[in-house]
Design an enzyme around this catalytic site. Structure first.
Site, PDB file in Angstrom:
ATOM      1  N   HIS A 127      20.806 -79.968 -10.381  1.00  0.00           N
ATOM      2  CA  HIS A 127      20.363 -79.536 -12.058  1.00  0.00           C
ATOM      3  C   HIS A 127      19.496 -80.860 -12.336  1.00  0.00           C
ATOM      4  CE1 HIS A 127      19.635 -77.902 -15.568  1.00  0.00           C
ATOM      5  NE2 HIS A 127      18.859 -77.357 -15.014  1.00  0.00           N
ATOM      6  N   ASP A 131      19.958 -77.401 -20.228  1.00  0.00           N
ATOM      7  CA  ASP A 131      19.202 -76.372 -20.480  1.00  0.00           C
ATOM      8  C   ASP A 131      20.094 -75.659 -21.692  1.00  0.00           C
ATOM      9  OD1 ASP A 131      18.029 -76.110 -18.257  1.00  0.00           O
ATOM     10  OD2 ASP A 131      18.704 -74.385 -16.871  1.00  0.00           O
ATOM     11  N   HIS A 211      15.195 -69.575 -21.904  1.00  0.00           N
ATOM     12  CA  HIS A 211      15.531 -70.887 -22.120  1.00  0.00           C
ATOM     13  C   HIS A 211      14.869 -72.226 -22.356  1.00  0.00           C
ATOM     14  CE1 HIS A 211      16.063 -71.823 -18.084  1.00  0.00           C
ATOM     15  NE2 HIS A 211      16.123 -72.773 -17.554  1.00  0.00           N
ATOM     16  N   HIS A 213      14.196 -75.970 -20.476  1.00  0.00           N
ATOM     17  CA  HIS A 213      14.561 -77.321 -19.365  1.00  0.00           C
ATOM     18  C   HIS A 213      14.300 -78.133 -19.983  1.00  0.00           C
ATOM     19  CE1 HIS A 213      15.987 -78.820 -15.723  1.00  0.00           C
ATOM     20  NE2 HIS A 213      14.402 -79.568 -15.997  1.00  0.00           N
TER      21      HIS A 213
END
Length: 239
Positions: A127, A131, A211, A213
């Site tokens: 990732h 987030d 959400h 990012h």
């Protein structure tokens, strides 16, 4: 008889001679004593003239004055050092506050979800951002003053996984990225300020739920991301 009488008259008497000798001796003694007394009053045993009481007092006073001035100078230097240290601490505190004010989180109320470097099926590698779980339509603001260099669908050019996205270039050479947006409110080339609304959060692109990012990058493009949480802490922003 007449001749004998004359001789007796012209000869000094013994008593007179003795008196004269005694007087001369006494005068010499007195003169010698006075000289000795005068000499003993002007030199010591080593033959040097002793200091007078007033001269000694002046010397002590001068030493005391010099010591007092030295102590005052040392006290002044210590006070200046303390003042400089205090000012330095205050300046550092002000700088920290200024840095904290110049960078902000991109959303106000949130729950942290996926963090930088974690693995998952939704990402080709690890990732690349942090987030912030928020409802769709939550205002998204610029984390810092800068210029919009990417804005649009397809991740603003970084790929469909990001959905609608924005990238902002900052003066310190860093870039911030905002992805999965439901609406974009800025255009490429536009200048924005810290805390200025630039978009609304959403659930576009490769997203498992509503959400935002958020990334910090060294270039405007995918693959140059840094740990955003660590970066925000470095500019005195807690998340």
């Amino acid at each position: 008889m007449k001749r004998a009488s004359n001789q007796h008259t012209n000869r000094p008497s013994v008593s007179r001679v003795r008196g004269a000798v005694l007087a001369a001796g006494l005068g010499a003694s007195v003169a010698l004593g006075a000289g000795t007394a005068f000499a003993s009053g002007t030199t010591d045993a080593a033959g040097t003239a002793p200091l007078s009481a007033s001269t000694t007092a002046d010397s002590v006073a001068q030493q005391a004055s010099a010591q007092s001035k030295a102590a005052a100078a040392a006290k002044k230097i210590a006070a200046q050092k303390a003042s400089d240290a205090k000012k330095k601490a205050e300046d550092k505190k002000k700088a920290a506050k200024k840095n904290a004010a110049s960078w902000k989180t991109p959303v106000k109320k949130y729950t942290l979800s996926a963090s930088y470097g974690t693995g998952g099926a939704r990402w080709a590698a690890k990732h690349s951002g942090q987030d912030f779980a928020v409802p769709v339509g939550t205002p998204v603001t610029a984390a810092h003053t800068g210029t919009i260099v990417k804005a649009g669908p397809n991740g603003g050019g970084d790929g469909p996984a990001y959905g609608n996205a924005i990238v902002v270039k900052h003066a310190n050479g860093k870039y911030s990225q905002y992805a999965h947006l439901s609406k974009i409110n800025v255009n490429v080339g536009q200048k924005v300020k810290t805390g200025q609304k630039i978009a609304l959060s959403g659930n576009t692109g490769n997203s498992s739920g509503p959400h935002l990012h958020f990334e910090i990058r060294t270039t405007p493009n995918y693959g140059s991301a840094l740990n955003p949480a660590a970066f925000l802490r470095s500019v005195h922003v807690s998340i």
